[in-house]
Design an enzyme around this catalytic site. Sequence first.
Site, mmCIF file in Angstrom:
data_model
loop_
_atom_site.group_PDB
_atom_site.id
_atom_site.type_symbol
_atom_site.label_atom_id
_atom_site.label_comp_id
_atom_site.label_asym_id
_atom_site.label_seq_id
_atom_site.Cartn_x
_atom_site.Cartn_y
_atom_site.Cartn_z
ATOM 1 N N CYS A 45 -5.573 2.522 -5.277
ATOM 2 C CA CYS A 45 -5.029 3.118 -4.067
ATOM 3 C C CYS A 45 -5.967 4.235 -3.633
ATOM 4 O O CYS A 45 -5.848 5.366 -4.114
ATOM 5 C CB CYS A 45 -3.621 3.661 -4.326
ATOM 6 S SG CYS A 45 -2.779 4.158 -2.812
ATOM 7 N N CYS A 57 0.824 -1.210 0.000
ATOM 8 C CA CYS A 57 0.000 0.000 0.000
ATOM 9 C C CYS A 57 0.857 1.258 0.000
ATOM 10 O O CYS A 57 0.949 1.956 1.005
ATOM 11 C CB CYS A 57 -0.964 0.018 1.181
ATOM 12 S SG CYS A 57 -2.265 1.247 0.984
#
Length: 442
Positions: free
Chosen positions: A369, A191
């Site tokens: 994202c 991430c």
Amino acid sequence: MLAARSRFATVAKRAFASQAEGAKATAAAPDKKYKVVVVGAGPGGLSVSSTLSKMLGKDQVAVIDPAQHHYYQPLWTYVGGGLKDFRESVRPMESVVPEKADWIQERVTKLDPDNNQVKLADGKTVGYDYLVVAAGIQINWDQVKGLKETLGKNGVTSNYSAESVQKTYKFIQEFKGGNALFTFPNTPLKCPGAPTKIVFLAEEAFRLNGVRDKTNVIYNTSLGKIFGVDHYGKVLQRLADERGIQVNFQTELIEIQSDNRKAIFRNNANKELKTFDYDFLHVAPPQGAPTFIKESKLADAAGFVDVNKGTLRSNKYNNVFSLGDCSNLPTSKTAAAITAESGVLKRNLIAQMEGKEIREEEYDGYTSCPLIVGREQLILAEFSGYTGQPLETFPVDQRTVSSVAQYLNMEIIPSIYWNGLLNGVWTGPSAFRNAMSPLRKD
């Protein structure tokens, strides 16, 4: 005569050594063997093992993972920002491992693809016909001097740790002004938007708490820009500028001196060192391939599983597949990427088991994202990590800051994760994207 005996002895020794090496190459029979062995019970491993165990039945699929708990880690940004309870992110591992799969609660120490075996920390070996490596990424806390010792103390925290993430918001609330530092490492990481998200949430909290005018919000990133995909990065940089967030590029954290609250950074362009005082410090730690993968024949030069980026099959062993953070797929390491990767991997693995040809170049690098920029603000970034081009689901400009996208990410997607991805049902939004394509403006 003595010379002849000496030559004979030398030849005999070489022959014996050769036989010994041959014996080493032939491994003993495994303690147990399965049709499919999945290493790792993260989202990728559970999605694959769920589908295949339903298809193959009991005693055919094994999942190897030592963890007692399964975490939905995308929620940890919200936990660190004070918007979610940590307990919402965790479930007992036994509750998420597929019913028809065998859960081997042990740590992997060696992958032996030449002999189709996995060695465990207890000394036992597990054999397989097909191997799926979904072991995630390894956090290397020790690569920043002083980090491990001070994490969770004196204002130093990280949303990448199950323990310290529970202290992040506490430290933010206790902050009374000064330097608030945030970092991004010079390594791959899961991430990659997460280090930026907590910057924005903390900056907003400082404003709400009435200490923003006494605060320097400083984001030191080893990257050359705030976000790798310019389509969204330009918006993110504009918001950072508007909110007075100082972004220093090519700036990597290398040491924390907790006694005097100083953080030492290296400029990766000119190698110069610079020291920052801190009153609050959020660290995104260095990360890398798990050691047992790095030491195996499956690894590429960087230590990640070397796979074909279209099929997700190993470039070295035809009966090995990999997905997620431990693979060398050149896209962002996110749970969203795993959704699409899992669908491709399962289709290709099942086709291979059935003696069919696998589809070449099927995975397009899709990842997402969700860029949190406030308590009710989110930019829903969806793109191909292969091309850097948007792969957006909805027929709107997803660069627009949205409270609806924030609700989707906070409340809807976690349910899809627990009830869809882990059960092998959800394989990404491509069908929705295709359905909405006629509504999308060019």
